[in-house]
Design a protein around this motif. Structure first.
Motif, PDB file in Angstrom:
ATOM      1  N   GLU A   1       0.875  -1.115   0.062  1.00 30.33           N
ATOM      2  CA  GLU A   1      -0.134  -0.060   0.027  1.00 30.33           C
ATOM      3  C   GLU A   1       0.824   1.167   0.042  1.00 30.33           C
ATOM      4  O   GLU A   1       2.123   1.358   0.085  1.00 30.33           O
ATOM      5  CB  GLU A   1      -0.933  -0.214   1.152  1.00 30.33           C
ATOM      6  CG  GLU A   1      -1.935  -1.398   1.053  1.00 30.33           C
ATOM      7  CD  GLU A   1      -3.080  -1.237   1.975  1.00 30.33           C
ATOM      8  OE1 GLU A   1      -3.331  -0.166   2.505  1.00 30.33           O
ATOM      9  OE2 GLU A   1      -3.618  -2.330   2.061  1.00 30.33           O
ATOM     10  N   ARG A   2       0.181   2.475   0.329  1.00 27.18           N
ATOM     11  CA  ARG A   2       0.986   3.661   0.058  1.00 27.18           C
ATOM     12  C   ARG A   2       2.072   3.844   0.898  1.00 27.18           C
ATOM     13  O   ARG A   2       3.312   4.347   0.301  1.00 27.18           O
ATOM     14  CB  ARG A   2       0.113   4.716   0.392  1.00 27.18           C
ATOM     15  CG  ARG A   2      -0.742   5.099  -1.062  1.00 27.18           C
ATOM     16  CD  ARG A   2      -1.289   6.639  -0.577  1.00 27.18           C
ATOM     17  NE  ARG A   2      -2.106   6.780  -1.858  1.00 27.18           N
ATOM     18  CZ  ARG A   2      -3.301   7.212  -1.742  1.00 27.18           C
ATOM     19  NH1 ARG A   2      -4.003   6.629  -1.116  1.00 27.18           N
ATOM     20  NH2 ARG A   2      -4.000   7.549  -2.937  1.00 27.18           N
TER      21      ARG A   2
ATOM     22  N   THR B   1      -6.057  -1.052   3.978  1.00 24.42           N
ATOM     23  CA  THR B   1      -7.358  -1.617   3.537  1.00 24.42           C
ATOM     24  C   THR B   1      -8.221  -2.332   4.654  1.00 24.42           C
ATOM     25  O   THR B   1      -7.993  -3.221   5.435  1.00 24.42           O
ATOM     26  CB  THR B   1      -6.844  -2.556   2.669  1.00 24.42           C
ATOM     27  OG1 THR B   1      -6.088  -2.112   1.351  1.00 24.42           O
ATOM     28  CG2 THR B   1      -8.376  -3.202   1.831  1.00 24.42           C
TER      29      THR B   1
ATOM     30  N   TYR C   1      -6.646   1.101  -1.000  1.00 25.87           N
ATOM     31  CA  TYR C   1      -5.761   1.290  -2.273  1.00 25.87           C
ATOM     32  C   TYR C   1      -4.395   0.672  -2.259  1.00 25.87           C
ATOM     33  O   TYR C   1      -3.673   0.923  -1.318  1.00 25.87           O
ATOM     34  CB  TYR C   1      -5.273   2.899  -1.941  1.00 25.87           C
ATOM     35  CG  TYR C   1      -4.931   3.609  -3.252  1.00 25.87           C
ATOM     36  CD1 TYR C   1      -5.803   4.279  -3.984  1.00 25.87           C
ATOM     37  CD2 TYR C   1      -3.700   3.729  -3.566  1.00 25.87           C
ATOM     38  CE1 TYR C   1      -5.439   4.762  -5.105  1.00 25.87           C
ATOM     39  CE2 TYR C   1      -3.175   4.313  -4.839  1.00 25.87           C
ATOM     40  CZ  TYR C   1      -4.214   4.991  -5.597  1.00 25.87           C
ATOM     41  OH  TYR C   1      -3.755   5.645  -6.720  1.00 25.87           O
TER      42      TYR C   1
ATOM     43  N   TRP D   1      -1.110   0.265  -3.785  1.00 31.03           N
ATOM     44  CA  TRP D   1      -0.047   1.110  -4.273  1.00 31.03           C
ATOM     45  C   TRP D   1       0.670   0.564  -5.411  1.00 31.03           C
ATOM     46  O   TRP D   1       1.180   1.023  -6.491  1.00 31.03           O
ATOM     47  CB  TRP D   1       0.527   1.704  -3.261  1.00 31.03           C
ATOM     48  CG  TRP D   1       1.680   2.990  -3.854  1.00 31.03           C
ATOM     49  CD1 TRP D   1       0.999   4.157  -4.304  1.00 31.03           C
ATOM     50  CD2 TRP D   1       3.111   2.964  -4.221  1.00 31.03           C
ATOM     51  NE1 TRP D   1       2.129   5.007  -4.837  1.00 31.03           N
ATOM     52  CE2 TRP D   1       3.590   4.278  -4.674  1.00 31.03           C
ATOM     53  CE3 TRP D   1       3.932   1.926  -3.950  1.00 31.03           C
ATOM     54  CZ2 TRP D   1       4.634   4.491  -4.942  1.00 31.03           C
ATOM     55  CZ3 TRP D   1       5.108   2.302  -4.432  1.00 31.03           C
ATOM     56  CH2 TRP D   1       5.500   3.684  -4.872  1.00 31.03           C
TER      57      TRP D   1
ATOM     58  N   GLN E   1      -6.253   2.868 -11.411  1.00 27.50           N
ATOM     59  CA  GLN E   1      -5.882   4.172 -11.155  1.00 27.50           C
ATOM     60  C   GLN E   1      -4.938   4.696 -12.227  1.00 27.50           C
ATOM     61  O   GLN E   1      -4.768   5.884 -12.981  1.00 27.50           O
ATOM     62  CB  GLN E   1      -5.425   4.813 -10.016  1.00 27.50           C
ATOM     63  CG  GLN E   1      -6.412   4.485  -8.599  1.00 27.50           C
ATOM     64  CD  GLN E   1      -7.777   5.182  -8.912  1.00 27.50           C
ATOM     65  OE1 GLN E   1      -7.834   6.409  -8.846  1.00 27.50           O
ATOM     66  NE2 GLN E   1      -8.700   4.439  -9.152  1.00 27.50           N
TER      67      GLN E   1
ATOM     68  N   GLU F   1      -1.855   1.112  -9.710  1.00 28.54           N
ATOM     69  CA  GLU F   1      -2.276   1.342  -8.425  1.00 28.54           C
ATOM     70  C   GLU F   1      -3.764   1.129  -8.640  1.00 28.54           C
ATOM     71  O   GLU F   1      -4.384   1.632  -9.656  1.00 28.54           O
ATOM     72  CB  GLU F   1      -2.148   2.941  -8.221  1.00 28.54           C
ATOM     73  CG  GLU F   1      -0.589   3.384  -8.170  1.00 28.54           C
ATOM     74  CD  GLU F   1      -0.297   4.774  -7.767  1.00 28.54           C
ATOM     75  OE1 GLU F   1      -1.233   5.166  -7.469  1.00 28.54           O
ATOM     76  OE2 GLU F   1       0.773   5.094  -8.141  1.00 28.54           O
TER      77      GLU F   1
ATOM     78  N   LEU G   1      -7.614   1.047  -6.727  1.00 30.96           N
ATOM     79  CA  LEU G   1      -8.554   1.359  -5.696  1.00 30.96           C
ATOM     80  C   LEU G   1      -9.729   0.439  -5.462  1.00 30.96           C
ATOM     81  O   LEU G   1     -10.438  -0.184  -6.328  1.00 30.96           O
ATOM     82  CB  LEU G   1      -9.342   2.905  -5.956  1.00 30.96           C
ATOM     83  CG  LEU G   1     -10.363   3.141  -5.010  1.00 30.96           C
ATOM     84  CD1 LEU G   1      -9.735   3.544  -3.873  1.00 30.96           C
ATOM     85  CD2 LEU G   1     -11.227   4.318  -5.724  1.00 30.96           C
TER      86      LEU G   1
ATOM     87  N   ASP H   1     -13.102  -0.611  -4.118  1.00 31.07           N
ATOM     88  CA  ASP H   1     -14.189   0.200  -3.784  1.00 31.07           C
ATOM     89  C   ASP H   1     -15.279  -0.690  -3.541  1.00 31.07           C
ATOM     90  O   ASP H   1     -16.217  -0.864  -4.609  1.00 31.07           O
ATOM     91  CB  ASP H   1     -14.288   1.291  -4.811  1.00 31.07           C
ATOM     92  CG  ASP H   1     -15.548   2.084  -4.125  1.00 31.07           C
ATOM     93  OD1 ASP H   1     -15.698   2.089  -2.908  1.00 31.07           O
ATOM     94  OD2 ASP H   1     -16.071   2.744  -4.953  1.00 31.07           O
TER      95      ASP H   1
END
Length: 633
Positions: A231-232, A244, A259, A261, A311, A326, A328, A330
């Motif tokens: 992740e980020r 997450t 998200y 990454w 993304q 990357e 998302l 949702d």
């Protein structure tokens, strides 16, 4: 006088008002038409770059032949280690596949880099479509991998513990020509290992279906798996980096929101990913104990993405063939795959697999660049003779060969240990040895590959720097090997962790294995092996003495020495494997020379650097002072 006759149309050329036909011929007694000479014209000198010509010399490109036939160390290892019946059965498979790599797969792999993946987020009317466009060559690699059973072989288990060795040998032939399709295959193999070890696989039809598809040899049914862990915050610290969240649903499934990454193989059919389960009042557990593993099918039955938005595709130094994105999440539909709160623990068996794949990719790339450089040395002439006849060039190739053979034997021996482990035939000592050599294998072969491939590009001169040859991509792709599945420093700490958690047992087993491999050298007729064995034994003894004292130095000392310790253990282990291989009854003089050359280097840099004060408090202060010099603080 002038005579005018009408013989051919000159109207347009003379711009006459009508198409008048005229011929002008001048006749005079003093000026007659020259008679054609019966002599041949003087020959024109050859002008090499005249007009459309490009000169008379064109360099012949290197040939990629049967990569199995040309790999003597792979063949000899298999003959030495495998039962004869197993070797006789798998050898034709490797022989035919080696020919297919040279005749077909190599070019398909190059095509993967010429036609990189693209992301189309919207259609012409503004609708979100998130189309991931990959080349036909990339799709073909998926079919090839299925047909050849690159993932399936160890799970079909036709040869017990040797099935894993068969797979690794075959994948070593394939990886460097796969156009980086080796990446999704590594993650697919990791997912297979997870499902095979999970009690849920047999009882859950969704998991059972995934397992059968991941190991299918039918291209129409074959699945690949991603691993969406990063992740980020990035890095190896997933305990603190996973944000997450997983929301329970009435039917027992979950909705994931987060998200991701860095998600390699975004075009995979399924993925395993990490998230924190949210309880009914909105709470979730931080840290390692709050992380669980989830199974996600990337697409719904209608082909649309499963609560996933792409993304962007990552713009990377290398491995551009692999669609890394990357993402998302949702509301992605997911199923809990691990025990709740045991997600990090579930990663461990997968890491062993993916680190082995990382290493076989390193060894494969080293072998391929060397095979191509060797072939090229027979085709390229400089200063009046083929470059294979220049001793300095041969010395360079030999040094590359020494490192390549060491890397290959390290990979194959680790595959042997893994085969024993996953078929429940490993002794306690072999399991402990696998635990310590796996991170050593990954960190050291990655560094070797970068150096060897860089050297290999030099063997082609300027052509090694030209994209059309496909050679520069090999170096770009190699650079990621020291980053994927843990950086060199992270893996060095993992080696220390294996020592601490087993109260030093992994180290003891390591040294026992080293000594047993050196015993064979005493029976060899090769003088070179006796000297190599002596150097290995002396360096091993020095390291043991250092480690006795190191236990009293504290954790800071061990961390500071960790990287050099990992390098020292790797060099010693590879040296013992080369000596063992050269002690085989069918070994060649070349095997002995390779072992000798390997053992002539500094086998224990941790001892050398300890003696030079690198780990002392003064040394630490010098490190920081030098690094921060000139930086405003």
């Amino acid at each position: 006088m002038w005579r005018v006759t009408s013989t051919f149309a000159l109207g347009e050329r003379l711009a006459l008002p009508t198409a008048t036909c005229l011929t002008f011929r001048y006749k005079s007694s003093a000026f007659q038409e020259p008679k054609k000479s019966r002599q041949q014209p003087y020959p024109q000198p050859s002008v090499p770059f005249r007009g459309a010509e490009r000169g008379s010399f064109f360099q012949e490109q290197p040939n990629v032949g049967n990569v199995y036939q040309e790999d003597v160390v792979l063949q000899s290892f298999l003959r030495r280690m495998l039962p004869d019946s197993v070797f006789q059965e798998i050898s034709p498979d490797l022989e035919s596949f080696g020919a297919r790599v040279g005749a077909e797969i190599h070019e398909v792999g190059l095509e993967c880099e010429r036609n990189l993946p693209e992301h189309k987020p919207f259609d012409a009317w503004g609708n979100r479509v998130d189309q991931l466009l990959t080349s036909e060559a990339w799709k073909k690699q998926k079919n090839i991998a299925a047909e050849e059973g690159i993932v399936a072989i160890p799970y079909e288990n036709k040869h017990g513990p040797w099935s894993r060795v068969h797979q690794v040998a075959k994948h070593m032939l394939y990886s460097s020509s796969s156009g980086l399709y080796s990446c999704p295959l590594a993650m697919t193999d990791g997912a297979m290992q997870f499902f095979r070890g999970s009690p849920k696989t047999a009882s859950n039809p969704i998991f059972a279906n995934a397992f059968s598809r991941l190991m299918s040899r039918d291209p129409s049914k074959f699945w690949t798996s991603g691993q969406w862990m990063t992740e980020r915050r990035g890095g190896s610290d997933v305990a603190n980096g996973t944000e997450t969240l997983a929301f329970p649903q009435p039917d027992g499934s979950y909705k994931l929101h987060g998200y991701k990454w860095f998600s390699s193989a975004t075009d995979s059919d399924m993925t395993l990913t990490l998230a924190r389960i949210v309880d009914p009042i909105g709470h979730y557990v931080q840290g390692t104990k709050g992380i669980s593993m989830f199974f996600v099918e990337v697409r719904k039955p209608d082909g649309s993405l499963n609560g996933i938005e792409v993304q962007k595709l990552k713009d990377k130094l290398g491995t551009r063939q692999v669609p890394t994105a990357e993402l998302l999440l949702d509301g992605a539909d997911a199923i809990l795959a691990s025990e709740e709160g045991r997600g990090v623990r579930a990663i461990t068996p997968m890491l062993t697999i993916t680190r082995l794949h990382n290493s076989l990719s390193a060894a494969s790339a080293m072998r391929k660049i060397l095979q191509m450089a060797r072939d090229y040395s027979l085709r390229r002439k400089a200063f009046g003779k083929a470059i294979i006849d220049h001793p300095l060039h041969v010395q360079t190739l030999h040094r590359m060969e020494v490192d390549t053979r060491g890397a290959q034997l390290f990979v194959l021996d680790t595959a042997r240990l893994l085969g024993l482990e996953e078929t429940n035939q490993a002794t306690e000592e072999e399991s402990l040895l696998l635990r310590i050599v796996t991170p050593l294998l990954k960190l050291y072969t990655a560094k070797m590959a970068i150096a060897t491939i860089s050297e290999g590009l030099e063997c082609f001169g300027g052509q090694g720097y030209i994209e059309d040859t496909g050679l520069p991509g090999m170096l770009r792709d190699a650079q990621v090997l020291s980053i994927w599945e843990g950086t060199t420093n992270i893996l060095s700490l993992d080696v220390l962790r294996s020592v601490v958690k087993t109260n030093g047992q992994t180290l003891q087993v390591f040294f026992n294995s080293l000594e047993s491999k050196l015993e064979a050298a005493s029976q060899s007729n090769f003088v070179e092996l006796k000297e190599a064995s002596k150097r290995l034994q002396g360096s091993s003894n020095n390291l043991k003495e250092l480690l006795k004292d190191a236990l009293n130095e504290g954790p800071t000392f061990m961390e500071l020495a960790g990287r050099d310790l990992a390098y020292s253990l790797s060099r010693l282990y590879i040296g013992s494997l080369l000596v063992e291989h050269a002690s085989w009854t069918e070994a060649t003089q070349g095997d002995a020379f390779v072992a000798q050359r390997w053992c002539e280097q500094d086998l224990c840099p941790v001892v050398t650097n300890f003696n030079n004060g690198h780990y002392s408090q003064t040394g630490q202060l010098q490190n920081r002072t030098t690094v921060m010099e000139g930086y405003p603080q």
